[in-house]
Design an enzyme around this catalytic site. Structure first.
Site, PDB file in Angstrom:
ATOM      1  CG  ASP A 170      -1.595  -1.326   1.514  1.00 36.94           C
ATOM      2  OD1 ASP A 170      -1.986  -1.736   0.445  1.00 36.94           O
ATOM      3  OD2 ASP A 170      -1.854  -1.807   2.596  1.00 36.94           O
ATOM      4  CD  GLU A 189     -10.273  -2.949  -0.901  1.00 43.64           C
ATOM      5  OE1 GLU A 189      -8.994  -3.052  -1.012  1.00 43.64           O
ATOM      6  OE2 GLU A 189     -10.830  -3.859  -0.106  1.00 43.64           O
TER       7      GLU A 189
END
Length: 493
Positions: free
Chosen positions: A14, A171
């Site tokens: 991420d 997301e």
């Protein structure tokens, strides 16, 4: 210039980054590990210097009761008006919050909490307004946005700005402005083989957003035998030369079919060009281990070379070391003689165990430590290779029937077995030698046992993290009577 992917090997998922005066700063998720949110600095986007963590105090991050692969999800790192902002989510804990700092390598503030559901928050500053964009757990309204007061953390009325390209569970939103157009990057397709990056754009940060006609702009879906897979969850930045760049997570799978990965989700880099105002990643080609692009900065990227770090702990624990959840610091005492571990009652099967580790960053590597330990019956200390509480390997020193011995214990799901034993003295050298397929456990230079890497992989152990290697101690239900002293720890790859 040629550079090598991943730019941050081992567990670095991420990624989010920003650029300030020609220097790039990058943050990655840390889940249940403490300190939280790993931070790095670079001049050329390929070579990254660790500068610490954003969440170093329990007042910032409490993960004591967080399960494996809970905790810190998907930070976003931004710089605005001389201040660094980092927004993230403690999943399973208190939810969304942000912290600030003037220097990302220094102390960060206590959290400002944001009352919003979901996770993967993004901050975007524009014309005096801060927009908070996030993944809502409602599949009919997956990406929501509201104005945020950065002084109080109060949100305005949330609005849905994206409902998905193919996936209602979209997301990781990030908003970036380029030449007066607002670009929205998102992750779809889950976090494994179907992972992808999709793009949209608008004339205003609030939308409405039109989707890119060439979505997804990046995916390795449909390349089942590729070494790099699951690319997605991207952020982009522009350098001082006007060149745009994308960072994303990906995995390196190994082994026979079905393939697997055990180093975790890693950070990869690719150049971006623009066609008809839309981002094109790496000229539309897949990401490779060796890439060529005009890196910023004056230094060319360093080739991957052998890494060797030796730690004696006299100066404490370096930035590479992390705990599984908030530690009891009384159990970890760096001294001039080494790191003293005072084992508690918890084993590695339980949260709260006495363990400190560093990421495994290469398939071929070795971790070695010198251990001085005089255990009572039932006490144990040694070197562990950990995926989570249900999947880990231990090379430990204990006492059984009055005799000091080294053992190799494997925990694979519901099964636990001791697969090797040998007598040892008061001071012992323990080593784990890894290659793509197996870990080999050595005691004073002699191999005692081995175990497959596959059983510590995400495909078997599940979760979002990668393998950590480091020392542990346990009293197996009681507190250890004596300390274990790790006189030195060496990691080579």
């Amino acid at each position: 210039m040629r550079y090598e992917n991943p730019i941050l090997p081992g567990f670095h998922p991420d990624p989010s980054l920003c650029q300030v005066d020609g220097t790039f700063y990058l943050a990655t998720s840390t889940f249940e590990y403490f300190p939280g949110v790993a931070l790095y600095r670079s001049e050329n986007l390929a070579d990254w210097e660790p500068i610490g963590h954003a969440l170093t105090r329990k007042s910032q991050l409490d993960v004591r009761d967080i399960g494996a692969s809970g905790g810190i999800f998907a930070p976003t790192l931004r710089h605005h008006d001389g201040t660094f902002y980092l927004v993230t989510t403690n999943v399973g804990g208190d939810g969304n919050f942000f912290v600030t700092a003037e220097d990302p390598a220094g102390e960060w503030s206590d959290p400002t909490w944001v009352d919003a559901p979901g996770f993967d928050p993004d901050l975007f500053f524009d014309d005096g307004t801060c927009y908070f964009t996030y993944h809502d757990e409602d599949p009919e309204n997956p990406i929501r946005q509201a104005e945020l007061d950065v002084e109080t953390g109060e949100l305005g009325d949330p609005q849905t700005i994206w409902t998905g390209f193919r996936d209602p569970y979209v997301e990781a939103p990030h908003i970036i402005e380029r030449d007066g157009t607002y670009h929205l990057l998102l992750a779809e397709g889950g976090t494994h083989a179907g992972h992808m990056v999709v793009a949209a754009r608008a004339d205003d940060p609030t939308g409405p957003y039109e989707e890119c006609p060439d979505n997804p702009i990046l995916t390795h879906w449909g390349r089942p035998r590729a070494d790099i897979r699951a690319v997605g969850h991207a952020d982009i930045v522009v350098d001082n030369n006007g060149q745009w760049w994308l960072v994303c997570l990906g995995i390196r799978q190994r082994g026979p079919w079905p393939r697997y990965h055990h180093l975790g989700r890693e950070t990869f880099l690719a150049p971006i060009s623009w066609e008809d105002g839309w981002p094109v990643v790496n000229d539309g080609e897949p990401l490779e281990a060796e890439m060529e692009a005009p890196l910023p900065g004056e230094r060319q990227a360093k080739p991957n070379t052998l890494e060797r770090t030796e730690t004696t702990f006299a100066d404490g624990l370096g930035v590479e070391w992390q705990f599984r959840r908030n530690p009891d610091h009384d159990r970890y005492r760096p001294t001039s003689d080494g790191l003293q571990l005072h084992g508690g009652p918890e084993t590695l099967n339980e949260p709260g165990s006495t363990f400190v580790g560093r990421r495994q960053t290469a398939f071929d590597c070795q971790a070695e430590m010198s251990l001085s330990f005089d255990p009572a019956n039932g006490d144990e200390a040694g070197l562990a290779v950990v995926a989570n509480e249900r999947h880990h390997y231990q090379l430990g020193v204990t006492r059984r029937n009055g005799q000091r011995e080294a053992i190799v214990r494997l925990r694979i799901g519901d099964a636990t077995d001791v697969v090797g034993r040998t007598p040892v003295g008061a001071s012992t050298d323990l080593a784990v030698v890894a290659d793509t397929d197996e870990y080999r456990f050595r005691v004073d230079g002699d191999e005692l046992a081995s175990a497959a890497t596959r059983y510590l992989s995400t495909e078997v152990a599940t979760g979002f993290t990668g393998v950590f290697i480091g020392p542990y101690a346990t009293g197996h239900g009681t507190t250890c009577e004596t300390d274990a002293v790790i006189e030195r720890f060496v990691y080579e790859s």
